[in-house]
Design a protein around this motif. Structure first.
Motif, PDB file in Angstrom:
ATOM      1  N   ARG A  13       0.879  -1.176   0.000  1.00  0.00           N
ATOM      2  CA  ARG A  13       0.000   0.000   0.000  1.00  0.00           C
ATOM      3  C   ARG A  13       0.912   1.219   0.000  1.00  0.00           C
ATOM      4  O   ARG A  13       1.095   1.858   1.030  1.00  0.00           O
ATOM      5  N   GLU A  56      -3.765   7.203   4.098  1.00  0.00           N
ATOM      6  CA  GLU A  56      -4.650   7.683   3.029  1.00  0.00           C
ATOM      7  C   GLU A  56      -3.890   8.512   1.983  1.00  0.00           C
ATOM      8  O   GLU A  56      -4.449   8.815   0.925  1.00  0.00           O
ATOM      9  N   THR A  99      -1.944   8.307  -0.542  1.00  0.00           N
ATOM     10  CA  THR A  99      -1.535   7.205  -1.387  1.00  0.00           C
ATOM     11  C   THR A  99      -1.827   7.521  -2.855  1.00  0.00           C
ATOM     12  O   THR A  99      -2.369   8.589  -3.181  1.00  0.00           O
ATOM     13  N   ALA A 117      -4.818   9.664  -4.372  1.00  0.00           N
ATOM     14  CA  ALA A 117      -5.393  10.602  -3.394  1.00  0.00           C
ATOM     15  C   ALA A 117      -5.117  12.038  -3.819  1.00  0.00           C
ATOM     16  O   ALA A 117      -4.214  12.312  -4.620  1.00  0.00           O
ATOM     17  N   GLU A 136      -8.243  13.755   0.351  1.00  0.00           N
ATOM     18  CA  GLU A 136      -9.483  13.258  -0.253  1.00  0.00           C
ATOM     19  C   GLU A 136      -9.240  11.867  -0.814  1.00  0.00           C
ATOM     20  O   GLU A 136      -8.350  11.661  -1.634  1.00  0.00           O
ATOM     21  N   GLY A 137     -10.006  10.901  -0.334  1.00  0.00           N
ATOM     22  CA  GLY A 137      -9.973   9.543  -0.869  1.00  0.00           C
ATOM     23  C   GLY A 137     -11.249   9.277  -1.634  1.00  0.00           C
ATOM     24  O   GLY A 137     -12.015  10.203  -1.916  1.00  0.00           O
ATOM     25  N   PRO A 138     -11.527   8.023  -1.973  1.00  0.00           N
ATOM     26  CA  PRO A 138     -12.714   7.731  -2.784  1.00  0.00           C
ATOM     27  C   PRO A 138     -14.023   8.133  -2.100  1.00  0.00           C
ATOM     28  O   PRO A 138     -14.929   8.625  -2.751  1.00  0.00           O
ATOM     29  N   TYR A 191     -13.461  12.834   2.985  1.00  0.00           N
ATOM     30  CA  TYR A 191     -12.452  13.846   3.249  1.00  0.00           C
ATOM     31  C   TYR A 191     -11.917  13.582   4.654  1.00  0.00           C
ATOM     32  O   TYR A 191     -12.707  13.469   5.594  1.00  0.00           O
ATOM     33  N   SER A 192     -10.590  13.495   4.777  1.00  0.00           N
ATOM     34  CA  SER A 192      -9.995  13.311   6.105  1.00  0.00           C
ATOM     35  C   SER A 192      -9.267  14.582   6.505  1.00  0.00           C
ATOM     36  O   SER A 192      -8.415  15.076   5.766  1.00  0.00           O
TER      37      SER A 192
END
Lengths: 299, 299
Positions: B127, B158, B160, B163, B219-221, B224-225
């Protein structure tokens, strides 16, 4: 099948409580449970000030599990969870992750429809879980609102339908109790409550003789999670890390150094809740790395 | 395509560093990066005592992004991450979640083969992620080992391939830098290191004018983190909760009370790492609840 009504409950875990029912190993038993506010909020007009706070966080039980003795592990299968058609969520000044903000007490009714919890215009897929689940502790009396080594108010989203929980037994018969069901919660449980809801849960018990975990363990499809509670989140993480590394050392017959390294790559530290009298985290270890026996210790 | 070699790096984020390259918005740029120990461990026989600790945690850059000014948001797309065929993980007494345990310094080489990281007999799906990524802070010089509002050593899984990261810009050109790639890490990064690995990452930049987030956003799929760092994990969680509740209030035009309640049901508090000079958590808010604009503030 034995059914324990929601009236038969406790507000603390203690070996001094008289069991309200007993079961054999393998015998299914249905526990009905009040919501965490004791069913006192049926509408959004109920004044929060009218709540009797001595009647909240009731857990149904205790149940005497035959064949289970001090020093054993109680194995709890959560076979099913059934929810009432509506729940409630509430905020109370002073409580929750933002308890010191300025706000008013408020409750919202959350309807359960077609697999969804409806909060205002937001529809959230249900993830029914059991907030409070535990056995009598070694010493004293622990309020049902507090999580610790005996279980209690774990508020862990992994404690759900199909999960298996392992609890350390401190008294013959274990004196199991459960309540405080949530229709849905996310890690953190930030506002102090979730969708608090009345319900029924079907359990089956088994035993592992003469060994027990240091902290409650929950088994999901892919992980064993060690559930650790402490007033301080940093301390809880440290204890969870120690427990995980010990288990990897045992599983692999590895040095501390190697197990510590693998923990960085494979042990997920997750947050259960940050709002109960003790905060809770979990160390999630893949089942490809450890087996159950690596998490249990001779009594 | 512009390529920045791994030699061109910094050990702190500061507006006083001279840019080593500049790019236009939308122009892809490839950054090569050393592993976090500066490539000093090529075999398990390398004595940890021989490591020059002033040469670790290098970030490649800084890059001047044209068209980006103080008060803007730098939008960073991580288009690709390519890893070297081997990485290294190490433990050092005093460091990590169990730093006060008794153990010896030790390193392990981790081979990368067929999409797997091989740690002893354990094969872990890769990952790839970027540990350190950030821009020049408003004030002073922040070591690359530390995460904060400018980004830095976020160590968030996240961050990654695929992203998108949003960083608050404090100086014209942003002065972006990145390094410290990990082949795999789990939430917590318990032993202080992951599979530290040399690599290349392909970035593309965009800008949002006149608005910025209070903390880095990834921002991932589905989420929002909000990435919050503090010496104390409890404080980091509290700040993350505040930021999440503010964003929900803005998104829904709701009262604090309603937003606070929804946060219990939909905002996941997760742990990035507990081992850097500041610990890091993330508040993961579903994109069904908030949009990016709810996370940005007028400068």
């Amino acid at each position: 099948m034995k059914v324990v009504p929601k009236e038969k409950g406790i507000y603390s875990f203690s070996k001094d409580h008289e069991p309200v029912e007993s079961v054999d190993l393998g015998e299914p038993i249905l526990l009905e449970a009040e919501d965490a506010v004791g069913g006192q909020i049926k509408s959004e007009e109920t004044p929060i000030e009218s709540i009797n706070w001595s009647r909240v966080n009731k857990a149904t039980g205790p149940i005497y599990v035959k064949g289970v003795e001090k020093g054993d592990t109680l194995v709890v299968d959560i076979l099913d969870i059934e929810l009432a058609p509506q729940g409630v969520i509430l905020v109370v000044p002073g409580a929750g992750a933002l308890g010191d903000a300025e706000f008013k007490p408020k409750a919202r009714i959350v309807k359960i429809e077609k697999g969804l919890a409806i909060f205002k215009d937001v529809q959230i897929p249900l993830r029914p879980m059991i907030g409070t689940i535990g056995v009598a502790p070694e010493e004293g009396e622990i309020p049902t609102a507090t999580p610790y080594k005996h279980g209690g108010n774990l508020d862990c989203i992994e404690v759900t339908r199909g999960a298996r929980l392992y609890l350390p037994v401190s008294v013959d018969g274990a004196l199991f109790a459960a309540g405080d069901f949530h229709a849905v919660q996310e890690d953190g449980e930030l506002c102090v409550s979730s969708v608090e809801i009345e319900g029924k849960a079907l359990f089956k018990f088994d035993v592992i003789k003469g060994k027990k975990p240091n902290w409650p363990i929950v088994e999901g499809p892919a992980h064993y999670s060690i559930l650790v509670s402490d007033e301080d989140l940093d301390k809880a993480v440290k204890i969870a890390a120690e427990e995980a590394v010990k288990a990897i050392m045992k599983a692999k017959n590895w040095s501390f150094e190697d197990a510590y390294m693998l923990s960085s790559l494979q042990v997920k530290i997750a947050v259960n809740q940050v709002v109960d009298p003790k905060k809770g985290v979990r160390a999630m270890i893949p089942k490809t790395i450890v087996s159950l026996d690596d998490l249990l210790y001779e009594s």
